[in-house]
Every structure is written in C-alpha cells, then in structure tokens.
Design an enzyme around this catalytic site. Sequence first.
Site, PDB file in Angstrom:
ATOM      1  N   TYR A  15       0.807  -1.228   0.000  1.00 29.95           N
ATOM      2  CA  TYR A  15       0.000   0.000   0.000  1.00 29.95           C
ATOM      3  C   TYR A  15       0.841   1.280   0.000  1.00 29.95           C
ATOM      4  O   TYR A  15       0.294   2.372  -0.159  1.00 29.95           O
ATOM      5  CB  TYR A  15      -0.914   0.026   1.227  1.00 29.95           C
ATOM      6  CG  TYR A  15      -1.941  -1.079   1.250  1.00 29.95           C
ATOM      7  CD1 TYR A  15      -2.979  -1.106   0.317  1.00 29.95           C
ATOM      8  CD2 TYR A  15      -1.878  -2.099   2.192  1.00 29.95           C
ATOM      9  CE1 TYR A  15      -3.923  -2.129   0.328  1.00 29.95           C
ATOM     10  CE2 TYR A  15      -2.816  -3.121   2.214  1.00 29.95           C
ATOM     11  CZ  TYR A  15      -3.836  -3.128   1.280  1.00 29.95           C
ATOM     12  OH  TYR A  15      -4.768  -4.130   1.288  1.00 29.95           O
ATOM     13  N   HIS A  20      -4.310   6.265  -1.152  1.00 28.96           N
ATOM     14  CA  HIS A  20      -4.875   6.279   0.203  1.00 28.96           C
ATOM     15  C   HIS A  20      -3.802   6.539   1.263  1.00 28.96           C
ATOM     16  O   HIS A  20      -4.129   6.831   2.412  1.00 28.96           O
ATOM     17  CB  HIS A  20      -5.563   4.930   0.476  1.00 28.96           C
ATOM     18  CG  HIS A  20      -6.923   5.041   1.111  1.00 28.96           C
ATOM     19  ND1 HIS A  20      -7.630   6.224   1.220  1.00 28.96           N
ATOM     20  CD2 HIS A  20      -7.722   4.091   1.684  1.00 28.96           C
ATOM     21  CE1 HIS A  20      -8.784   5.990   1.825  1.00 28.96           C
ATOM     22  NE2 HIS A  20      -8.863   4.711   2.120  1.00 28.96           N
TER      23      HIS A  20
END
Length: 199
Positions: A15, A20
């Site tokens: 990630y 995000h």
Amino acid sequence: MIKLIVGLGNPGAEYTATRHNAGFWLIDQLAREAGATLRDERRFHGFYAKARLYGEEVHLLEPQTYMNRSGQSVVALAHFFKILPDQILVAHDELDLPPGTVKLKLGGGSGGHNGLKDISAHLSSQQYWRLRIGIGHPRDLIPESARAGAKPDVANFVLKPPRREEQDVIDAAIERALAVMPMVVKGELDRATMQLHRN
C-alpha cells in the site's frame, strides 16, 4: 497549538505508493525534517515518533490498524498524552480535491473517508484539524461523454498508485503543506490556512 500530527494510510509494503497513503507520505517527510525515527509503538497501534519541530515538541503518528480502524490508534495516543481534539492535525487523502491541491480545515464531516469517520467516533468529536491532500476522483478519469450513469470504482482508485503526472503535483502540494508547518505547530493555524489556500 498542534501537539499531534497523524498521517492516514494502510500498513504494508503493497500500500506504500497508493493514493490512500498520502497522509503517511507527509508524516515520513516531517520525520525526516525533524531527524526523528518512526518506531512501532504497540500501545498506540502505530508507528510513532516524538519530534522537535520548529522549536516545538510534536507527536507524529502513522496508525497501523488499517484505515477504517485509525481512531483506535489516535485515541490511544491522545488519551495517553492528554491531547485535546483541536490540538490534533490529521493528514489524509481527499477525493474531492484535484491532485496538487492541499487544504487545511477544522472540523466537519468525514466526506465518506473511513479513517476520519473512525477518528471522529473514537474522539467523540469532529473538532480536530484536517490537512486534505487532493488525489482527485475516479470520475475525473472518465471522458465527460461517458460519465452519465458511470459508477466509478472509488475503492479500487484509492488503492492504486497515482499516475506519474499526478504524483508530481501531489508531492508539490505536500511540499507546500510542509512550508506552513512552522505556523501550524505554533498554533498560527488561521495564518497557515490563508497562506496554504493562497497557493
């Protein structure tokens, strides 16, 4: 005066580069500027550093709980150090702002952001500061002629890395945010907001 700066994101190497995680990018930069090392702090459910920033002592936090549980991490640290909601700044990705835009604001709703929703629930307050880092919205990538009835996949969009040209302007926006941090940590938030929004 801001005593705690939180960056939102998801833990794990897969990630790191995703939209995000824009909040983590800001905290990483702040830690570098302060010469501080973020360490895994289990009692705060996140990576944590106490930093000396621009003459002020500030706590830096990257929750490692996944986005929708961020409040668990924030409230653990805030309670431990007796930090009030309006002494907290949360840096997060913002779908409703185009890449390259960054804005400061106090309070307000979550705008569908699960990290903010969870923080508000755990603090029992929405009166904390937000640094909104624009990442754009997936509908902006759909040609106007095809937008009617299109259902953009927001979840997929935020969990993908920005395109190169988007990353460049997001990085520049984070640099502008860093430039007002001396005012932020000293409590001159109205002045910081005016300067940031002028750009």
